[in-house]
Design a protein around this motif. Structure first.
Motif, PDB file in Angstrom:
ATOM      1  N   GLN A  62       0.825  -1.209   0.000  1.00 32.37           N
ATOM      2  CA  GLN A  62       0.000   0.000   0.000  1.00 32.37           C
ATOM      3  C   GLN A  62       0.860   1.261   0.000  1.00 32.37           C
ATOM      4  O   GLN A  62       0.538   2.230   0.675  1.00 32.37           O
ATOM      5  CB  GLN A  62      -0.920   0.019   1.236  1.00 32.37           C
ATOM      6  CG  GLN A  62      -1.755  -1.227   1.402  1.00 32.37           C
ATOM      7  CD  GLN A  62      -3.040  -1.134   0.607  1.00 32.37           C
ATOM      8  OE1 GLN A  62      -3.846  -0.252   0.835  1.00 32.37           O
ATOM      9  NE2 GLN A  62      -3.200  -2.031  -0.346  1.00 32.37           N
ATOM     10  N   LEU A  63       1.988   1.217  -0.745  1.00 39.25           N
ATOM     11  CA  LEU A  63       2.906   2.354  -0.779  1.00 39.25           C
ATOM     12  C   LEU A  63       2.965   2.952  -2.178  1.00 39.25           C
ATOM     13  O   LEU A  63       2.905   2.223  -3.173  1.00 39.25           O
ATOM     14  CB  LEU A  63       4.319   1.911  -0.364  1.00 39.25           C
ATOM     15  CG  LEU A  63       4.483   1.394   1.057  1.00 39.25           C
ATOM     16  CD1 LEU A  63       5.884   0.824   1.245  1.00 39.25           C
ATOM     17  CD2 LEU A  63       4.221   2.508   2.070  1.00 39.25           C
ATOM     18  N   GLU A  64       3.117   4.251  -2.213  1.00 42.99           N
ATOM     19  CA  GLU A  64       3.325   4.954  -3.479  1.00 42.99           C
ATOM     20  C   GLU A  64       4.837   5.148  -3.638  1.00 42.99           C
ATOM     21  O   GLU A  64       5.482   5.726  -2.756  1.00 42.99           O
ATOM     22  CB  GLU A  64       2.591   6.301  -3.403  1.00 42.99           C
ATOM     23  CG  GLU A  64       2.837   7.228  -4.574  1.00 42.99           C
ATOM     24  CD  GLU A  64       2.493   8.675  -4.223  1.00 42.99           C
ATOM     25  OE1 GLU A  64       3.085   9.582  -4.822  1.00 42.99           O
ATOM     26  OE2 GLU A  64       1.645   8.894  -3.329  1.00 42.99           O
ATOM     27  N   PHE A  65       5.396   4.677  -4.754  1.00 44.09           N
ATOM     28  CA  PHE A  65       6.842   4.801  -4.981  1.00 44.09           C
ATOM     29  C   PHE A  65       7.170   6.185  -5.523  1.00 44.09           C
ATOM     30  O   PHE A  65       6.554   6.638  -6.478  1.00 44.09           O
ATOM     31  CB  PHE A  65       7.305   3.710  -5.954  1.00 44.09           C
ATOM     32  CG  PHE A  65       8.764   3.780  -6.272  1.00 44.09           C
ATOM     33  CD1 PHE A  65       9.710   3.414  -5.323  1.00 44.09           C
ATOM     34  CD2 PHE A  65       9.205   4.227  -7.513  1.00 44.09           C
ATOM     35  CE1 PHE A  65      11.068   3.472  -5.606  1.00 44.09           C
ATOM     36  CE2 PHE A  65      10.563   4.292  -7.802  1.00 44.09           C
ATOM     37  CZ  PHE A  65      11.494   3.915  -6.849  1.00 44.09           C
ATOM     38  N   ILE A  66       8.157   6.847  -4.926  1.00 41.44           N
ATOM     39  CA  ILE A  66       8.548   8.173  -5.409  1.00 41.44           C
ATOM     40  C   ILE A  66       9.952   8.139  -6.029  1.00 41.44           C
ATOM     41  O   ILE A  66      10.159   8.677  -7.109  1.00 41.44           O
ATOM     42  CB  ILE A  66       8.457   9.224  -4.274  1.00 41.44           C
ATOM     43  CG1 ILE A  66       6.999   9.332  -3.792  1.00 41.44           C
ATOM     44  CG2 ILE A  66       8.964  10.587  -4.762  1.00 41.44           C
ATOM     45  CD1 ILE A  66       6.772  10.276  -2.628  1.00 41.44           C
ATOM     46  N   GLY A  67      10.897   7.476  -5.368  1.00 42.14           N
ATOM     47  CA  GLY A  67      12.234   7.432  -5.975  1.00 42.14           C
ATOM     48  C   GLY A  67      13.203   6.568  -5.197  1.00 42.14           C
ATOM     49  O   GLY A  67      12.949   6.201  -4.043  1.00 42.14           O
ATOM     50  N   ALA A  68      14.340   6.226  -5.843  1.00 39.65           N
ATOM     51  CA  ALA A  68      15.368   5.397  -5.197  1.00 39.65           C
ATOM     52  C   ALA A  68      16.757   5.854  -5.618  1.00 39.65           C
ATOM     53  O   ALA A  68      16.942   6.353  -6.724  1.00 39.65           O
ATOM     54  CB  ALA A  68      15.178   3.931  -5.590  1.00 39.65           C
ATOM     55  N   ALA A  69      17.716   5.705  -4.699  1.00 35.27           N
ATOM     56  CA  ALA A  69      19.107   6.013  -5.033  1.00 35.27           C
ATOM     57  C   ALA A  69      20.015   5.030  -4.325  1.00 35.27           C
ATOM     58  O   ALA A  69      19.694   4.533  -3.241  1.00 35.27           O
ATOM     59  CB  ALA A  69      19.447   7.438  -4.608  1.00 35.27           C
ATOM     60  N   LEU A  96      21.196   2.596   0.504  1.00 37.46           N
ATOM     61  CA  LEU A  96      20.002   2.647  -0.333  1.00 37.46           C
ATOM     62  C   LEU A  96      19.062   3.714   0.218  1.00 37.46           C
ATOM     63  O   LEU A  96      18.750   3.712   1.406  1.00 37.46           O
ATOM     64  CB  LEU A  96      19.318   1.274  -0.319  1.00 37.46           C
ATOM     65  CG  LEU A  96      17.999   1.146  -1.079  1.00 37.46           C
ATOM     66  CD1 LEU A  96      18.205   1.335  -2.577  1.00 37.46           C
ATOM     67  CD2 LEU A  96      17.382  -0.225  -0.800  1.00 37.46           C
ATOM     68  N   THR A  97      18.651   4.631  -0.638  1.00 41.53           N
ATOM     69  CA  THR A  97      17.682   5.645  -0.217  1.00 41.53           C
ATOM     70  C   THR A  97      16.390   5.433  -0.986  1.00 41.53           C
ATOM     71  O   THR A  97      16.398   5.347  -2.218  1.00 41.53           O
ATOM     72  CB  THR A  97      18.237   7.060  -0.494  1.00 41.53           C
ATOM     73  OG1 THR A  97      19.519   7.151   0.109  1.00 41.53           O
ATOM     74  CG2 THR A  97      17.330   8.123   0.104  1.00 41.53           C
ATOM     75  N   LEU A  98      15.301   5.314  -0.243  1.00 44.83           N
ATOM     76  CA  LEU A  98      13.992   5.064  -0.865  1.00 44.83           C
ATOM     77  C   LEU A  98      13.026   6.140  -0.408  1.00 44.83           C
ATOM     78  O   LEU A  98      12.954   6.447   0.788  1.00 44.83           O
ATOM     79  CB  LEU A  98      13.452   3.699  -0.429  1.00 44.83           C
ATOM     80  CG  LEU A  98      14.300   2.490  -0.826  1.00 44.83           C
ATOM     81  CD1 LEU A  98      13.832   1.250  -0.079  1.00 44.83           C
ATOM     82  CD2 LEU A  98      14.232   2.280  -2.332  1.00 44.83           C
TER      83      LEU A  98
END
Ligand code: TRP
Ligand code: ZN
Length: 899
Positions: A62-69, A96-98
């Motif tokens: 139930q998560l909205e993905f915004i970005g990853a690095a 890891l940044t989410l």
């Protein structure tokens, strides 16, 4: 999951260590009810002890993905999907940044991050953290956490998380922030945050080793007058754990927060326990003696988890009892000590009796049905369905048996070794057992079966006395009760059973005990160790044929078969030095009588009471040497639910008829004694929640409840009305209201004036106290009802009351669960109306809160054991739920019930 998909079964044997480990977690929250943005920075590395994997698979729901690095660089090969996130082809160690978002305002499941009363709360056990951010959301991944909370300062002046506050300050746009750091490694299920308009009761204490600690109980401002007891309970728990187990509070600050929307009792998040308001808020006007005692127990329980659960946690969820069984045992010992238990055997026994009542009524029933499972389950579909009586209560009995076998000192040695070996780690039930064995030089290999075998064990006892040799032999034979097929499959061999026994001479005194082969007698209670299917133990120097007192203090969670005569039970009730077994003898006597009467009622035969039961009850009621709390327990008849389960075919109507008949007969035959007990046990003056005062109120209110059964209820109504009006505490006021409701249904009429007036007064008086309004709903849902006015009608009407709200679990429990689970005679109405109502409510809850829906769904699991008409109606209701329910939680329950 779609309607038709076969549910995924998780198996214990499939455990594998995680391919990656996470050492540190840095979380930043921008708290907004409809869209909270969460940025998570994780230090990840490959697990040297696991099979290598190219991709990192994180759980997320139930998560909205915004970005990853990765290591600060935007990373493209990340796939977000329904169950989480796959990060492809990762290096051996990386940061890891989410960034993602969730919707706390729309979260009715109360798992993950949600809004209650305008404030933010989290619940992460068991698998709620993945509803906040993507993670290796499993208990064997332990990390240290740093948490930054940002929110509007006016709406959310208080910002809390685990550990220590290391920074706070204002931001632009009227927002502010707080930064928290938890120095201890923990699994994700122990993460928590709270944000909102809250106030705290504070205390400073010095711990055993001389360190200063800040204790806080956080509540909404209007509840600050109900926090003293929780704070006192916390301080007592801290002291007790220092003294009994040498375990100290490890953080500088320990917080308890109360929330009114909560699925269970409370949660042991590190340094930030979150509680259902029901287990925090109390003052004499709003809380009963039982509430006060429950708060003490639950505050203790969550505090004790700090060592048993948090410092040493579970490797996987199959090991849940490692922390829950052990922590329930610890809270039971704490409660016993708080009622003066260590010096006062009678006070200890009353706690023990209450615990055993719950075990036998609830856990034994679980073992008899389709959800039967070992203390350490082998498989599950939804882990939330395994926070069960077996894992908690039977698990606590298993821990108690170590103490019975090893002694208190031996048990303490085992605990010390357990912490020495496993502090900071995620371990298994086997590790606990090994620590107990190794610290005491004992072989506890066979004891493992208590963790792997489901079902209720049975010990059959036969005895023989030889006058010539003066030997008394006791033969113990173990097996299992006729439980469910699910339980039978797990039963592989005999258990290691500590069986405590005493022998009572003709004068009622305990005999000194010398087992054959021993040189001298030792004590008057012996713990026999039954390890084979059958064993005979022979006592020597027994001068006259004794009466055996079996399984003293309920030394193992088993059923004992022994053919006592009624006169022998009466003798034990009068003389056994083991207070638990005195109570037990009375219960056996009453159960035997009630089941015989239920059989007659089922066959429409006339009922008649056995004078032996009346005499036994008279003796207990008038024995001023017995404590009031013991007398209250001994004079309480076994519950209708328990009795129905003892029948070859459960017949709730027959059980109700029999039990009501006996209550009425006891009320009439002992009327003068009940009245005398009523007068003698009033507690004038200011309310005190002490065990002694509670004991007096308990016996007095039991007397009132019996008197309310009399055909001529005028006297009971007069006493109850006066008590209702004069009450300075909720125990007396709610007992009086209950007696008034009972007296009016006992006479069969519609709701008459005194009951109606009290009910209305009660509502108006406590309109602003949700926990008291819960009692108002529950009292009406458990009302007896009559042919003219069945309780289901009252319940249906109350579902439309403006104060009813199905989204609040406490409120749903107070009306729906109380009716379905605590009013068997009305719920199991022959027309099936109860089952239709049940199915409607399970389906309604399923769409809002699967965890709560699944609890309600379990209410029909013993359907196969009922009389044919009821059985068929129950099956139809179960099939309707199976066809309509969507959640994994409810589907697992109803599919197992129908299988
Ligand atoms: N660990 C908690 C306890 O026993 C139980 C608990 C609280 C829980 N909330 C929960 C379990 C939600 C599952 C889901 O102290
Ligand atoms: Zn617990």
């Amino acid at each position: 999951m779609s309607d038709t998909a076969t549910p995924t079964v998780i198996r214990r044997e499939d455990y594998a260590p995680p391919a990656f480990l996470i050492d540190t977690v840095d979380l930043e929250f921008d708290l907004v009810p409809e869209r909270t943005v969460v940025k998570s920075t994780l230090r990840v590395r490959r697990n040297p002890d696991a099979k290598p994997a190219a991709h990192l698979e994180l759980m997320g729901e139930q998560l909205e993905f915004i970005g990853a690095a990765i290591d600060g660089e935007p990373y493209a090969t990340v796939r977000a999907h329904e169950h989480g996130l796959t990060v492809e082809n990762v290096p051996d160690a990386f940061t890891l940044t989410l960034t993602g978002a969730c919707d706390p305002a729309a979260n009715t499941t109360l798992s993950g991050l949600y809004v209650s009363g305008g404030n933010f709360f989290t619940q992460c056990e068991a698998e709620g953290f993945r509803r906040i951010t993507w993670f290796l959301d499993r208990p064997d991944v332990m990390a240290t956490y740093t948490v930054t909370l940002r929110a509007d300062k006016t709406a959310y002046p208080v910002l809390l998380s685990n550990g220590n506050l290391i920074a706070e300050g204002d931001l632009s746009d009227g927002r502010h922030y707080a930064k928290w750091e938890d120095p201890f490694r923990k699994p994700s299920y122990l993460f928590a945050l709270v944000a909102g308009k809250l106030v705290a009761l504070e205390e400073h204490i010095t711990s055993g080793s001389g360190k200063e600690k800040l204790l806080q109980v956080w509540v909404e401002p209007h509840d600050l007058d109900k926090t003293r007891h929780a704070m006192d309970s916390l301080i007592h728990a801290i002291r007790w754990d220092e003294q009994r187990f040498g375990l100290e509070l490890d953080l500088d600050r320990f917080m308890i927060v109360a929330v009114s929307d909560f699925n269970m009792g409370a949660m042991e998040n590190k340094g930030l326990n979150i509680f259902n308001t029901k287990y925090v808020l109390a003052n004499p006007e709003t809380a009963t003696d039982v509430d006060f005692a429950n708060i003490e127990a639950v505050v203790g329980h969550e505090y004790f988890h700090n060592w048993t659960g948090n410092r040493v946690t579970c490797r996987d969820w199959f090991q849940l009892s490692l922390k829950e069984g052990l922590t329930v045992f610890r809270d039971q010992e704490f409660s016993a000590a708080m009622s003066g238990g260590d010096e006062n055997e009678a006070a200890r026994a009353t706690r023990r009796i209450e615990d055993v009542r719950v075990l036998r009524q609830m856990q034994f029933a679980e073992d008899a049905g389709p959800m039967a499972h070992p203390v350490r389950p082998e498989s599950y579909v939804e882990i939330n369905n395994f926070y069960t009586m077996t894992v908690y209560e039977k698990g606590a009995e298993v821990v108690r048996m170590y103490q019975t076998l090893l002694g208190r000192d031996g048990f303490r040695k085992g605990m010390d070794l357990y912490f020495q070996r496993h502090d900071g780690h995620a371990v298994t039930c086997d590790d606990f057992r090994r620590a107990m064995a190794d610290a005491n030089g004992r072989d506890l290999a066979q004891f493992e079966r208590w963790y792997s075998q489901a079902g209720t064990p049975r010990v059959a006892v036969t005895t023989s006395y030889d006058e010539g040799t003066r030997c008394y032999s006791v033969t113990l034979t173990q097996g299992y009760t006729n439980g469910s097929p699910a339980a039978r499959e797990t039963q592989k061999g005999p258990l290691h059973i500590p069986f405590a026994i005493g022998l009572i001479g003709p004068d009622g005194a305990d005999l000194p005990l010398r087992l054959e082969g021993e040189t001298a007698a030792q004590g008057t209670t012996r713990v026999l160790e039954l390890t084979e299917t059958q064993q005979t133990f022979t006592f020597a120097d027994v001068l006259a044929k004794p009466l055996p007192s079996l399984l003293r203090n309920f030394s193992a969670p088993v059923v004992v078969d022994y053919d006592y005569g009624n006169d022998e039970l009466a003798f034990l009730l009068a003389h056994d030095s083991d207070a638990f077994n005195r109570w037990e003898a009375g219960q056996r006597l009453a159960t035997r009588e009630l089941l015989a009467l239920a059989g007659r009622a089922a066959a429409s035969q006339p009922l008649e009471i056995n004078d032996a039961l009346v005499d036994a009850f008279r003796r207990v009621l008038t024995d001023e040497l017995l404590s009031p709390s013991f007398r209250e327990l001994a004079l309480m008849l076994p519950s209708e639910t328990y009795l129905a389960e003892q029948m070859a075919q459960s017949d709730p109507a027959a059980v109700h008829a029999a039990r009501q008949f006996v209550r009425k007969q006891l009320a009439a035959a002992l009327k003068a004694q009940w009245l005398a007990a009523y007068e003698r046990n009033v507690t004038p003056g200011a309310y005190e929640p002490t065990p002694e005062a509670a004991g007096h109120r308990g016996l007095k209110n039991l007397a009132l409840s019996y008197l309310s059964e009399l055909d001529d209820s005028a006297e009971a109504v007069r006493l109850a009305t006066a008590q209702y009006e004069a009450a300075n505490n909720m125990t007396d006021r709610s007992a009086a209201l209950s007696a008034l409701l009972n007296a009016q249904t006992a006479t069969g009429g519609a709701l008459d004036d005194p009951a109606r007036a009290a009910l209305e007064d009660f509502y108006v008086r406590f309109e602003k106290e949700p926990l008291v309004i819960d009692k108002w709903f529950a009292l009406q849902a458990t009302q007896r009802g009559t042919a003219q006015r069945p309780t289901i009608e009252t319940v249906r009407a109350l579902m439309g009351h403006p104060a009813f709200n199905i989204r609040n679990p406490n409120r749903a429990r107070s009306l729906i669960f109380s009716f379905c689970a605590a009013n068997p005679a009305q719920f199991h109405a022959a027309d099936g109306s109860g089952y239709t109502f049940w199915a409607d409510q399970v389906i309604a809850l399923d769409a809002l809160n699967p965890q709560v829906a699944a609890r309600l769904a379990r209410n029909l699991e013993l359907w196969r054991r009922f009389t044919p008409t009821l059985r068929d109606a129950m099956r139809a209701a179960l099939e309707r739920v199976a066809a309509e329910a969507k959640s994994r939680d409810v589907r697992e329950i109803v599919e197992k019930a129908l299988a």
